[in-house]
Design a protein around this motif. Structure first.
Motif, mmCIF file in Angstrom:
data_model
loop_
_atom_site.group_PDB
_atom_site.id
_atom_site.type_symbol
_atom_site.label_atom_id
_atom_site.label_comp_id
_atom_site.label_asym_id
_atom_site.label_seq_id
_atom_site.Cartn_x
_atom_site.Cartn_y
_atom_site.Cartn_z
ATOM 1 N N ILE A 55 69.786 68.206 -60.354
ATOM 2 C CA ILE A 55 68.919 69.381 -60.422
ATOM 3 C C ILE A 55 69.067 70.151 -59.109
ATOM 4 O O ILE A 55 68.677 69.659 -58.049
ATOM 5 N N ASN A 56 69.659 71.327 -59.204
ATOM 6 C CA ASN A 56 69.898 72.137 -58.014
ATOM 7 C C ASN A 56 68.858 73.234 -57.905
ATOM 8 O O ASN A 56 68.479 73.848 -58.889
ATOM 9 N N GLY A 57 68.396 73.456 -56.685
ATOM 10 C CA GLY A 57 67.483 74.580 -56.454
ATOM 11 C C GLY A 57 66.020 74.177 -56.444
ATOM 12 O O GLY A 57 65.155 75.027 -56.255
ATOM 13 N N ILE A 58 65.713 72.907 -56.684
ATOM 14 C CA ILE A 58 64.338 72.430 -56.548
ATOM 15 C C ILE A 58 64.371 71.278 -55.546
ATOM 16 O O ILE A 58 64.865 70.196 -55.860
ATOM 17 N N ALA A 59 63.871 71.532 -54.356
ATOM 18 C CA ALA A 59 63.867 70.474 -53.341
ATOM 19 C C ALA A 59 62.853 69.405 -53.730
ATOM 20 O O ALA A 59 61.781 69.709 -54.258
ATOM 21 N N VAL A 60 63.222 68.156 -53.456
ATOM 22 C CA VAL A 60 62.319 67.059 -53.824
ATOM 23 C C VAL A 60 60.974 67.208 -53.118
ATOM 24 O O VAL A 60 59.916 66.936 -53.690
ATOM 25 N N GLY A 61 61.010 67.698 -51.883
ATOM 26 C CA GLY A 61 59.756 67.883 -51.150
ATOM 27 C C GLY A 61 58.871 68.966 -51.759
ATOM 28 O O GLY A 61 57.642 68.869 -51.730
ATOM 29 N N GLU A 62 59.500 69.970 -52.305
ATOM 30 C CA GLU A 62 58.761 71.073 -52.946
ATOM 31 C C GLU A 62 58.067 70.564 -54.216
ATOM 32 O O GLU A 62 56.884 70.813 -54.450
ATOM 33 N N PHE A 63 58.811 69.820 -55.032
ATOM 34 C CA PHE A 63 58.226 69.249 -56.240
ATOM 35 C C PHE A 63 57.110 68.264 -55.873
ATOM 36 O O PHE A 63 56.014 68.294 -56.450
ATOM 37 N N ALA A 64 57.380 67.410 -54.889
ATOM 38 C CA ALA A 64 56.388 66.404 -54.495
ATOM 39 C C ALA A 64 55.109 67.056 -53.977
ATOM 40 O O ALA A 64 54.004 66.542 -54.198
#
Ligand SMILES: [Zn+2]
Length: 253
Positions: free
Chosen positions: A88-97
């Protein structure tokens, strides 16, 4: 994230244009005021982070780091991990978290009763459940249900968010994507907490968070929180006979 650091004071932007400086190539929104071009709404010039993902990813994940173990509101502490599928490109894991964290900690969320709180732990730590953001195909692997590739789900200790819904939401969900994302986190975590599906309490009423709002509103209004006015907000147990729309890329029936 995509907006960070791109704001340019209007006066400065105008000065740049008036001075015939070449338009910046970095995507800064000052180009909205460029001369000899039709007027364009500045919003359309805000750089948009491109999100892409395959129909099915590899089932390998980036993990969010553990969060600072500060004080909690009380009750049982449920530990969870956040994993985002690698492709999944363009969604940082930190942003989702962070969206997950703020949704779970919201005063209208599952901690509102004071009997539980949530804490994110890192990849290798013992956890009570895991929240995944995954491709539609991996969603089918993890959910082990009707493999519709469309919905999100909860299977055992896996809370599985389908990136297709995270990015696109669902049709006719008037409050928009942010509200839908809150809904889908609260709904699937609600299953992990032991709640089953519920029905719309009446035409024009807010939908309970355990109603399957992804598939149909049945006269209710979209509503993304388990609590309303500090009370748990519920409907009668049950679910509708809605079927999921086709997955992305599938031939239309
Ligand atoms: Zn459900």
């Amino acid at each position: 994230m995509p907006l960070r650091g791109t704001a340019v004071p209007t006066a400065l932007a105008l000065a740049l244009v008036a001075g015939c400086a070449p338009p910046p190539s970095s995507g800064d929104n000052v180009v909205a005021a460029a001369p000899r071009r039709p007027a364009v709404a500045p919003a359309s010039k805000v750089p948009v982070q491109k999100i892409s993902y395959p129909a099915t990813g590899s089932g390998t994940y980036a993990a969010a780091p553990k969060e600072f173990a500060g004080p909690r509101s009380g009750g049982e502490v449920l530990r969870y991990r956040v994993l985002v599928e690698q492709e999944i490109n363009g969604i940082a894991v930190g942003e989702f978290a962070e969206t997950v964290r703020s949704t779970l900690a919201d005063p209208r969320g599952w901690t509102a009763g004071g009997d539980r709180s949530f804490r994110r732990v890192g990849r290798g730590a013992q956890a009570d459940f895991t929240i995944y953001l995954v491709t539609p195909g991996t969603r089918d692997d993890l959910c082990q249900d009707d493999a519709n590739g469309y919905t999100s789900c909860r299977n055992g200790e896996a809370v599985v968010i389908n990136v297709a819904r995270w990015v696109k939401g669902v049709p006719r969900y008037a409050p928009g994507l942010e509200t839908y994302r809150q809904y889908v986190i609260n709904h699937e975590v609600g299953h992990r907490l032991g709640y089953g599906h519920q029905l719309c309490p009446g035409k024009g009423e807010p939908a309970p968070v355990m109603q399957q709002q992804t598939l149909g509103m049945h006269g209710c209004k979209p509503h993304s929180w388990p609590y309303r006015d500090d009370e748990l907000y519920t409907g009668a147990a049950g679910q509708y006979n809605d079927s999921a729309p086709p997955r992305e890329g599938a031939a239309q029936p």
